[in-house]
Design a protein around this motif. Structure first.
Motif, PDB file in Angstrom:
ATOM      1  N   LYS A 245       5.650   5.538  -0.674  1.00 31.53           N
ATOM      2  CA  LYS A 245       5.622   5.267  -2.108  1.00 31.53           C
ATOM      3  C   LYS A 245       4.201   5.421  -2.611  1.00 31.53           C
ATOM      4  CE  LYS A 245       6.757   1.701  -5.544  1.00 31.53           C
ATOM      5  NZ  LYS A 245       7.239   0.307  -5.755  1.00 31.53           N
ATOM      6  N   VAL A 246       4.051   6.099  -3.723  1.00 31.56           N
ATOM      7  CA  VAL A 246       2.735   6.286  -4.322  1.00 31.56           C
ATOM      8  C   VAL A 246       2.402   5.066  -5.161  1.00 31.56           C
ATOM      9  CG1 VAL A 246       1.329   7.698  -5.848  1.00 31.56           C
ATOM     10  CG2 VAL A 246       3.012   8.784  -4.345  1.00 31.56           C
ATOM     11  N   ILE A 247       1.348   4.358  -4.768  1.00 27.17           N
ATOM     12  CA  ILE A 247       0.914   3.153  -5.467  1.00 27.17           C
ATOM     13  C   ILE A 247      -0.293   3.490  -6.336  1.00 27.17           C
ATOM     14  CG2 ILE A 247       0.157   0.768  -5.212  1.00 27.17           C
ATOM     15  CD1 ILE A 247       2.953   1.255  -4.168  1.00 27.17           C
TER      16      ILE A 247
ATOM     17  N   TRP B 133       0.820  -1.218   0.000  1.00 22.99           N
ATOM     18  CA  TRP B 133       0.000   0.000   0.000  1.00 22.99           C
ATOM     19  C   TRP B 133       0.852   1.266   0.000  1.00 22.99           C
ATOM     20  CZ3 TRP B 133      -5.461  -0.149   0.215  1.00 22.99           C
ATOM     21  CH2 TRP B 133      -6.017  -1.421   0.349  1.00 22.99           C
ATOM     22  N   GLY B 134       2.176   1.106  -0.007  1.00 23.47           N
ATOM     23  CA  GLY B 134       3.068   2.270  -0.018  1.00 23.47           C
ATOM     24  C   GLY B 134       3.171   2.965   1.323  1.00 23.47           C
ATOM     25  N   ILE B 135       2.969   2.236   2.436  1.00 20.40           N
ATOM     26  CA  ILE B 135       2.934   2.819   3.772  1.00 20.40           C
ATOM     27  C   ILE B 135       4.162   2.379   4.576  1.00 20.40           C
ATOM     28  CG2 ILE B 135       1.646   2.930   5.946  1.00 20.40           C
ATOM     29  CD1 ILE B 135       0.375   4.436   3.634  1.00 20.40           C
TER      30      ILE B 135
ATOM     31  N   LYS C 242      -5.806   5.150  -2.802  1.00 20.54           N
ATOM     32  CA  LYS C 242      -6.186   6.475  -2.322  1.00 20.54           C
ATOM     33  C   LYS C 242      -5.921   6.549  -0.825  1.00 20.54           C
ATOM     34  CE  LYS C 242     -10.125   9.620  -1.872  1.00 20.54           C
ATOM     35  NZ  LYS C 242     -11.579   9.809  -2.107  1.00 20.54           N
ATOM     36  N   THR C 243      -5.158   7.547  -0.417  1.00 21.65           N
ATOM     37  CA  THR C 243      -4.811   7.714   0.995  1.00 21.65           C
ATOM     38  C   THR C 243      -5.425   8.999   1.547  1.00 21.65           C
ATOM     39  OG1 THR C 243      -2.773   8.896   0.479  1.00 21.65           O
ATOM     40  CG2 THR C 243      -2.633   6.503   0.634  1.00 21.65           C
TER      41      THR C 243
ATOM     42  N   LEU D  99      -6.952   4.049   3.804  1.00 20.01           N
ATOM     43  CA  LEU D  99      -6.574   3.733   2.426  1.00 20.01           C
ATOM     44  C   LEU D  99      -7.655   2.902   1.762  1.00 20.01           C
ATOM     45  CD1 LEU D  99      -3.872   2.896   4.473  1.00 20.01           C
ATOM     46  CD2 LEU D  99      -2.773   3.499   2.315  1.00 20.01           C
ATOM     47  N   THR D 100      -7.828   3.114   0.479  1.00 24.76           N
ATOM     48  CA  THR D 100      -8.755   2.319  -0.320  1.00 24.76           C
ATOM     49  C   THR D 100      -8.073   1.937  -1.625  1.00 24.76           C
ATOM     50  OG1 THR D 100      -9.740   4.277  -1.365  1.00 24.76           O
ATOM     51  CG2 THR D 100     -10.797   3.437   0.633  1.00 24.76           C
ATOM     52  N   ARG D 101      -8.454   0.775  -2.144  1.00 24.19           N
ATOM     53  CA  ARG D 101      -7.925   0.318  -3.432  1.00 24.19           C
ATOM     54  C   ARG D 101      -9.022  -0.456  -4.134  1.00 24.19           C
ATOM     55  NH1 ARG D 101      -2.550  -2.857  -2.924  1.00 24.19           N
ATOM     56  NH2 ARG D 101      -3.907  -4.372  -1.884  1.00 24.19           N
ATOM     57  N   PRO D 102      -9.340  -0.112  -5.378  1.00 25.61           N
ATOM     58  CA  PRO D 102     -10.413  -0.826  -6.082  1.00 25.61           C
ATOM     59  C   PRO D 102      -9.992  -2.245  -6.440  1.00 25.61           C
ATOM     60  CG  PRO D 102      -9.344   0.733  -7.548  1.00 25.61           C
ATOM     61  CD  PRO D 102      -8.749   0.960  -6.195  1.00 25.61           C
TER      62      PRO D 102
END
Length: 534
Positions: free
Chosen positions: A376-378, A320-322, A382-383, A420-423
């Motif tokens: 890191k931007v994945i 997640w780039g965290i 969405k953060t 964070l959300t990811r489709p």
């Protein structure tokens, strides 16, 4: 002739009594809403007395009393006054009638102190059968009654009733009420104890709405708490999460521990998984199972503390780039949480997110917290920052000697929580495929959610109920459950302090202006105008 003069002397009272009875009858009719014998009798009696008064206004010419009466100028003026009074009575009656039929309220308070939240209003309107609140008490506290009236205005299926246990012991026994002030909720054949009300502990919208939701909801979300690596337990011990777990159960969540090393996979009925500050690294198989769970749309809450094994969580966070800072966030402001010292960070600034939408300018605090970073931007991730510290904080590399060092420390503001959300794209087969549709699928776009918090202590026993710590935790769980119709935590509304603080000099000046200077200027102006017109 003497008898006529005596009668005429008192005829004016017929008009007053007639108008009074007519007004009382119309008012009673407006309040009752239909033609009851009492209101109808008052109206008829009033009209008869007014008619008698008109007939007796004939003057000395008894052969044509009506002509003599209506020819007078005083009669014409009196008639106009009578019609004006009658119109006033009719208008007043209509206003009372409309007021009883259509109830409209306007809340002009800044924080809508006397208005239910939209979620509570919709909850009551969606009731499909009667729900009743029973208050077993002799005293009807105004704040409780006003709140219950607000609920009743939202729909006809909500009602409440005060019961004196001493005069109705059978009903009190039926509900099991043993003390004054006990409040119960009844929905169909189900009953639930709500709380015990006192003057200092009134009913709250959150308590009532949560109970209604628990009764009416046909769905329950299931939250699994990972165990086996030193995570915070669900027990009542110090540092445990029993208060948080009980609150979730009160909101219709199912809470269960999960030993993933034994089950090998996350249960299919899991709406979310909570990893609360693991002290040892997760097994590789467990990390793989969690990743697969998230690929299927599973939701995850990760909280850490000062001793958490971050390396064991890195494979999940990196997707997640965290990243999580190893340093401890320090609160350098003068205002500190009593008993917790400078490592308990106060937060009053929150991100624009459903979890924290009602939290602005309210405090939550986090002992020994760690900062969260987007390293890191994945793509498609969405953060949204949730918890933001002030500029008077920094990440301290040496907690044993708290002093800001520009070379090794990191100046605030810092992020203590992030959503964070990811489709994800799932495919579900058609219910009844035709020969031409056997190889086709119905594609639906969903999302997987994750919340990472740089602290766990804030939600533990003893601190969970402080300030809005519990709201942060419960709202995070509610959002992760992805049941959008589930109520988030409804925080109590507070009236803002609008007092004007003045110095002694300002108060004296205001007194002189209002008591002496302004009246003196008015007197001088009036004297000048009188002198000019003289």
């Amino acid at each position: 002739m003497k008898t006529f003069k005596f009668s005429k002397k008192y005829t004016k009272y017929l008009l007053l009594v007639g108008l009074f009875l007519l007004f009382m009858g119309l008012s009673a009719m407006a309040v009752i809403g239909n033609w009851e014998p009492i209101s109808l009798g008052l109206i008829i009696t009033g009209i008869v007395l007014i008619g008698i008064w008109l007939i007796l206004q004939g003057g000395n010419d008894l052969t044509s009393p009506t002509q003599a009466f209506w020819g007078k100028r005083s009669t014409q003026a009196g008639t106009n006054a009578a019609f004006a009074m009658l119109a006033f009575v009719v208008i007043l009656g209509l206003i009372n009638f409309l007021g009883t039929r259509y109830d409209y309220r306007l809340d002009l308070t800044e924080n809508n102190l006397f208005t239910l939240s939209p979620a509570s209003q919709q909850l009551v309107r969606n009731l499909n059968k009667p729900l009743k609140v029973w208050i077993f008490d002799r005293i009807q506290y105004p704040q409780d009654k006003e709140l219950l009236e607000n609920y009743r205005r939202q729909g006809g299926n909500f009602n409440f009733e005060y019961v004196d246990p001493n005069t109705n012991p059978g009903l009190a026994k039926k509900f099991g009420a043993q003390e004054l002030g006990e409040v119960y909720l009844e929905f169909g054949d189900r009953r639930k104890f709500l709380q015990k009300v006192r003057e200092t502990e009134p009913l709250s919208e959150q308590t009532i709405s949560d109970a209604i939701q628990q009764f009416t909801s046909d769905r329950t979300a299931k939250a699994y708490f990972l165990q086996g690596h030193g995570e915070r337990s669900l027990e009542t011990t110090e540092g445990g999460l029993s208060e948080a777990a009980q609150t979730l159960k009160d909101k219709s969540f199912q809470v269960e521990p999960l030993k993933l090393a034994e089950t090998k996979e996350i249960p299919k009925d899991a709406n979310l998984v909570v990893i609360a500050a693991p002290q040892q690294a997760l097994f590789e198989e467990e990390v793989t199972a969690i990743k697969e769970y998230q690929k299927r749309g599973g939701n995850l809450l990760i909280t850490v503390d000062q001793k958490s094994d971050i390396k064991g969580l890195e494979p999940i966070l990196q997707d997640w780039g965290i990243g999580i800072d190893d340093r401890i966030v320090v609160n350098a402001s003068e205002f500190q949480v009593r008993g917790l010292g400078p490592t308990a960070v106060l937060v009053s600034s929150y991100g624009n997110h459903p979890i924290t939408q009602d939290f602005q300018n309210r405090y939550s605090f986090y002992p020994s917290a760690r900062a969260i970073d987007v390293v890191k931007v994945i793509e498609n991730v969405k953060t949204t920052p949730l918890l933001l510290t002030s500029e008077q904080t920094w990440a301290e590399s040496n907690p044993d000697q708290i002093e800001f060092n520009a070379e090794s420390d990191r100046q605030g503001p810092l992020i203590l929580g992030i959503a964070l959300t990811r489709p994800i794209e799932t495919t579900t087969p058609q219910a009844s495929p035709t020969p031409n549709q056997e190889n086709k699928s119905d594609k639906q776009t969903q999302e997987t959610r994750m919340v990472v918090l740089g602290n766990t202590d804030f939600a533990t026993n003893g601190l969970f109920s402080q300030q809005i710590n519990g709201d942060v935790f419960v709202n995070s769980i509610s959002w992760l459950s992805q049941q959008d119709d589930r109520l988030l935590s409804i925080s109590p509304k507070e009236q803002k302090n609008r007092r004007i603080n003045m110095t002694v000099l300002q108060a004296s000046l205001l007194a002189w202006l209002s008591i002496i200077i302004v009246p003196f200027l008015g007197l001088v102006t009036a004297g000048f105008l009188w002198w000019r017109r003289r």
